[in-house]
Design a protein around this motif. Structure first.
Motif, PDB file in Angstrom:
ATOM      1  N   ALA A 122       0.832  -1.208   0.000  1.00  0.00           N
ATOM      2  CA  ALA A 122       0.000   0.000   0.000  1.00  0.00           C
ATOM      3  C   ALA A 122       0.868   1.260   0.000  1.00  0.00           C
ATOM      4  CB  ALA A 122      -0.927   0.002   1.205  1.00  0.00           C
ATOM      5  N   ALA A 123       0.793   2.012  -1.077  1.00  0.00           N
ATOM      6  CA  ALA A 123       1.549   3.263  -1.258  1.00  0.00           C
ATOM      7  C   ALA A 123       3.052   3.062  -1.101  1.00  0.00           C
ATOM      8  CB  ALA A 123       1.035   4.345  -0.314  1.00  0.00           C
ATOM      9  N   ILE A 124       3.542   1.900  -1.469  1.00  0.00           N
ATOM     10  CA  ILE A 124       4.954   1.576  -1.270  1.00  0.00           C
ATOM     11  C   ILE A 124       5.891   2.468  -2.091  1.00  0.00           C
ATOM     12  CG2 ILE A 124       5.041  -0.244  -3.040  1.00  0.00           C
ATOM     13  CD1 ILE A 124       6.800  -1.825  -0.951  1.00  0.00           C
ATOM     14  N   GLY A 125       5.405   2.995  -3.196  1.00  0.00           N
ATOM     15  CA  GLY A 125       6.267   3.812  -4.051  1.00  0.00           C
ATOM     16  C   GLY A 125       6.264   5.294  -3.738  1.00  0.00           C
ATOM     17  N   MET A 126       5.670   5.683  -2.611  1.00  0.00           N
ATOM     18  CA  MET A 126       5.484   7.108  -2.326  1.00  0.00           C
ATOM     19  C   MET A 126       6.780   7.906  -2.217  1.00  0.00           C
ATOM     20  SD  MET A 126       4.139   7.099   1.545  1.00  0.00           S
ATOM     21  CE  MET A 126       5.207   6.663   2.881  1.00  0.00           C
ATOM     22  N   THR A 127       7.896   7.250  -1.951  1.00  0.00           N
ATOM     23  CA  THR A 127       9.167   7.980  -1.879  1.00  0.00           C
ATOM     24  C   THR A 127       9.965   7.876  -3.183  1.00  0.00           C
ATOM     25  OG1 THR A 127      10.288   6.074  -0.897  1.00  0.00           O
ATOM     26  CG2 THR A 127       9.326   7.690   0.626  1.00  0.00           C
ATOM     27  N   GLU A 128       9.413   7.198  -4.161  1.00  0.00           N
ATOM     28  CA  GLU A 128      10.082   7.051  -5.454  1.00  0.00           C
ATOM     29  C   GLU A 128       9.918   8.325  -6.281  1.00  0.00           C
ATOM     30  OE1 GLU A 128      11.601   4.187  -7.170  1.00  0.00           O
ATOM     31  OE2 GLU A 128      11.830   3.566  -5.094  1.00  0.00           O
ATOM     32  N   PRO A 129      10.929   8.661  -7.084  1.00  0.00           N
ATOM     33  CA  PRO A 129      10.798   9.816  -7.980  1.00  0.00           C
ATOM     34  C   PRO A 129       9.627   9.617  -8.943  1.00  0.00           C
ATOM     35  CG  PRO A 129      13.054   8.979  -7.960  1.00  0.00           C
ATOM     36  CD  PRO A 129      12.220   8.004  -7.189  1.00  0.00           C
ATOM     37  N   GLY A 130       8.864  10.668  -9.173  1.00  0.00           N
ATOM     38  CA  GLY A 130       7.760  10.617 -10.119  1.00  0.00           C
ATOM     39  C   GLY A 130       6.514   9.924  -9.622  1.00  0.00           C
ATOM     40  N   TYR A 131       6.417   9.677  -8.315  1.00  0.00           N
ATOM     41  CA  TYR A 131       5.279   8.933  -7.761  1.00  0.00           C
ATOM     42  C   TYR A 131       3.940   9.582  -8.092  1.00  0.00           C
ATOM     43  CZ  TYR A 131       2.100   6.820  -4.366  1.00  0.00           C
ATOM     44  OH  TYR A 131       1.039   6.185  -3.774  1.00  0.00           O
ATOM     45  N   LYS A 132       3.863  10.891  -7.969  1.00  0.00           N
ATOM     46  CA  LYS A 132       2.568  11.560  -8.176  1.00  0.00           C
ATOM     47  C   LYS A 132       2.066  11.437  -9.609  1.00  0.00           C
ATOM     48  CE  LYS A 132       2.866  14.787  -4.385  1.00  0.00           C
ATOM     49  NZ  LYS A 132       2.861  16.177  -3.945  1.00  0.00           N
ATOM     50  N   LYS A 133       2.972  11.426 -10.576  1.00  0.00           N
ATOM     51  CA  LYS A 133       2.556  11.357 -11.983  1.00  0.00           C
ATOM     52  C   LYS A 133       2.406   9.925 -12.484  1.00  0.00           C
ATOM     53  CE  LYS A 133       4.283  15.817 -13.371  1.00  0.00           C
ATOM     54  NZ  LYS A 133       5.111  16.577 -14.276  1.00  0.00           N
TER      55      LYS A 133
ATOM     56  N   PHE B 183       2.301   6.728 -10.429  1.00  0.00           N
ATOM     57  CA  PHE B 183       2.393   5.964  -9.190  1.00  0.00           C
ATOM     58  C   PHE B 183       2.397   4.463  -9.397  1.00  0.00           C
ATOM     59  CE2 PHE B 183      -2.179   6.450  -9.594  1.00  0.00           C
ATOM     60  CZ  PHE B 183      -2.702   5.275  -9.091  1.00  0.00           C
ATOM     61  N   HIS B 184       1.775   3.955 -10.446  1.00  0.00           N
ATOM     62  CA  HIS B 184       1.805   2.504 -10.679  1.00  0.00           C
ATOM     63  C   HIS B 184       3.238   2.033 -10.914  1.00  0.00           C
ATOM     64  CE1 HIS B 184      -2.676   1.985 -12.042  1.00  0.00           C
ATOM     65  NE2 HIS B 184      -2.567   2.394 -10.810  1.00  0.00           N
ATOM     66  N   GLU B 185       3.967   2.756 -11.738  1.00  0.00           N
ATOM     67  CA  GLU B 185       5.370   2.391 -12.015  1.00  0.00           C
ATOM     68  C   GLU B 185       6.220   2.521 -10.758  1.00  0.00           C
ATOM     69  OE1 GLU B 185       6.552   0.937 -14.772  1.00  0.00           O
ATOM     70  OE2 GLU B 185       4.469   0.943 -15.416  1.00  0.00           O
ATOM     71  N   ALA B 186       6.000   3.593 -10.002  1.00  0.00           N
ATOM     72  CA  ALA B 186       6.759   3.804  -8.761  1.00  0.00           C
ATOM     73  C   ALA B 186       6.472   2.686  -7.764  1.00  0.00           C
ATOM     74  CB  ALA B 186       6.417   5.162  -8.164  1.00  0.00           C
ATOM     75  N   ASN B 187       5.226   2.272  -7.649  1.00  0.00           N
ATOM     76  CA  ASN B 187       4.879   1.180  -6.734  1.00  0.00           C
ATOM     77  C   ASN B 187       5.548  -0.123  -7.142  1.00  0.00           C
ATOM     78  OD1 ASN B 187       3.263   2.676  -4.987  1.00  0.00           O
ATOM     79  ND2 ASN B 187       1.396   2.266  -6.129  1.00  0.00           N
ATOM     80  N   LYS B 188       5.563  -0.428  -8.419  1.00  0.00           N
ATOM     81  CA  LYS B 188       6.205  -1.662  -8.897  1.00  0.00           C
ATOM     82  C   LYS B 188       7.704  -1.636  -8.607  1.00  0.00           C
ATOM     83  CE  LYS B 188       4.963  -1.992 -13.204  1.00  0.00           C
ATOM     84  NZ  LYS B 188       4.482  -2.333 -14.546  1.00  0.00           N
ATOM     85  N   ARG B 189       8.356  -0.513  -8.904  1.00  0.00           N
ATOM     86  CA  ARG B 189       9.807  -0.390  -8.635  1.00  0.00           C
ATOM     87  C   ARG B 189      10.099  -0.572  -7.155  1.00  0.00           C
ATOM     88  NH1 ARG B 189       9.516   4.214 -11.754  1.00  0.00           N
ATOM     89  NH2 ARG B 189       9.780   5.528  -9.906  1.00  0.00           N
ATOM     90  N   ALA B 190       9.317   0.110  -6.327  1.00  0.00           N
ATOM     91  CA  ALA B 190       9.557   0.057  -4.886  1.00  0.00           C
ATOM     92  C   ALA B 190       9.300  -1.334  -4.319  1.00  0.00           C
ATOM     93  CB  ALA B 190       8.686   1.089  -4.179  1.00  0.00           C
ATOM     94  N   LEU B 191       8.242  -1.989  -4.764  1.00  0.00           N
ATOM     95  CA  LEU B 191       7.962  -3.337  -4.270  1.00  0.00           C
ATOM     96  C   LEU B 191       9.083  -4.289  -4.649  1.00  0.00           C
ATOM     97  CD1 LEU B 191       6.137  -5.313  -2.791  1.00  0.00           C
ATOM     98  CD2 LEU B 191       4.917  -5.690  -4.953  1.00  0.00           C
ATOM     99  N   ARG B 192       9.507  -4.230  -5.885  1.00  0.00           N
ATOM    100  CA  ARG B 192      10.612  -5.082  -6.338  1.00  0.00           C
ATOM    101  C   ARG B 192      11.862  -4.828  -5.484  1.00  0.00           C
ATOM    102  NH1 ARG B 192      10.620  -7.784 -10.803  1.00  0.00           N
ATOM    103  NH2 ARG B 192       9.079  -6.436 -11.829  1.00  0.00           N
ATOM    104  N   SER B 193      12.166  -3.561  -5.259  1.00  0.00           N
ATOM    105  CA  SER B 193      13.337  -3.184  -4.467  1.00  0.00           C
ATOM    106  C   SER B 193      13.233  -3.686  -3.026  1.00  0.00           C
ATOM    107  CB  SER B 193      13.490  -1.659  -4.483  1.00  0.00           C
ATOM    108  OG  SER B 193      14.535  -1.260  -3.632  1.00  0.00           O
ATOM    109  N   GLU B 194      12.072  -3.527  -2.406  1.00  0.00           N
ATOM    110  CA  GLU B 194      11.903  -3.965  -1.015  1.00  0.00           C
ATOM    111  C   GLU B 194      11.983  -5.482  -0.889  1.00  0.00           C
ATOM    112  OE1 GLU B 194      11.824  -2.206   1.877  1.00  0.00           O
ATOM    113  OE2 GLU B 194      12.267  -0.459   0.621  1.00  0.00           O
ATOM    114  N   ILE B 195      11.432  -6.203  -1.845  1.00  0.00           N
ATOM    115  CA  ILE B 195      11.544  -7.671  -1.812  1.00  0.00           C
ATOM    116  C   ILE B 195      13.009  -8.076  -1.937  1.00  0.00           C
ATOM    117  CG2 ILE B 195      11.021  -9.811  -3.053  1.00  0.00           C
ATOM    118  CD1 ILE B 195       8.294  -8.531  -3.792  1.00  0.00           C
ATOM    119  N   GLN B 196      13.734  -7.460  -2.852  1.00  0.00           N
ATOM    120  CA  GLN B 196      15.143  -7.789  -3.033  1.00  0.00           C
ATOM    121  C   GLN B 196      15.972  -7.435  -1.795  1.00  0.00           C
ATOM    122  OE1 GLN B 196      16.172  -5.831  -6.750  1.00  0.00           O
ATOM    123  NE2 GLN B 196      15.051  -7.347  -7.957  1.00  0.00           N
ATOM    124  N   LYS B 197      15.694  -6.285  -1.187  1.00  0.00           N
ATOM    125  CA  LYS B 197      16.404  -5.898   0.045  1.00  0.00           C
ATOM    126  C   LYS B 197      16.128  -6.908   1.151  1.00  0.00           C
ATOM    127  CE  LYS B 197      15.951  -0.951  -0.508  1.00  0.00           C
ATOM    128  NZ  LYS B 197      15.353   0.258   0.119  1.00  0.00           N
TER     129      LYS B 197
END
Length: 120
Positions: free
Chosen positions: A45-56, A58-72
């Motif tokens: 939920a809102a995982i990509g909110m700190t990613e660049p370009g989230y407001k414009k 947000f689907h892409e930002a959420n996918k990037r952030a989720l992938r990153s958090e799983i890998q971390k």
């Protein structure tokens, strides 16, 4: 407590950490729980909110952030990890696909009827 066995997964302590959204349940908490033998959960939920370009985009930002958090989280534990993805999210199917691509151990789905999800 007896271990929880789900298919090939063995959860030493049958405890599932809650998937708390908006940057509460991320890789740090999830890996700490998994390291103690429970199921550590990353919330989408809102995982990509700190990613660049989230407001414009947000689907892409959420996918990037989720992938990153799983890998971390994977880099910090060999334990069992899951993701919590609410059906109420407009991008829930895309996020489930990311979790599958990243070979997450478990997907927790709520806040709606997951009628199409078993096909994924």
């Amino acid at each position: 407590m007896k271990p929880l066995i789900i298919g090939d997964l063995i959860v030493k302590r049958p405890i599932v950490q809650g998937g708390m959204g908006v940057a509460v349940s991320l890789s740090g908490l999830a890996s700490a729980v998994a390291n103690q033998g429970g199921i550590g959960v990353i919330s989408a939920a809102a995982i990509g909110m700190t990613e660049p370009g989230y407001k414009k985009r947000f689907h892409e930002a959420n996918k990037r952030a989720l992938r990153s958090e799983i890998q971390k989280a994977r880099s910090m534990t060999n334990g069992v990890l899951g993701v919590n993805i609410m059906m109420a999210l407009t991008d829930h199917e895309e996020l489930i696909k990311v979790a599958i691509e990243e070979k997450i151990d478990a997907v927790f789905v709520g806040a709606g009827l997951p009628l199409k999800i078993p096909k994924l």
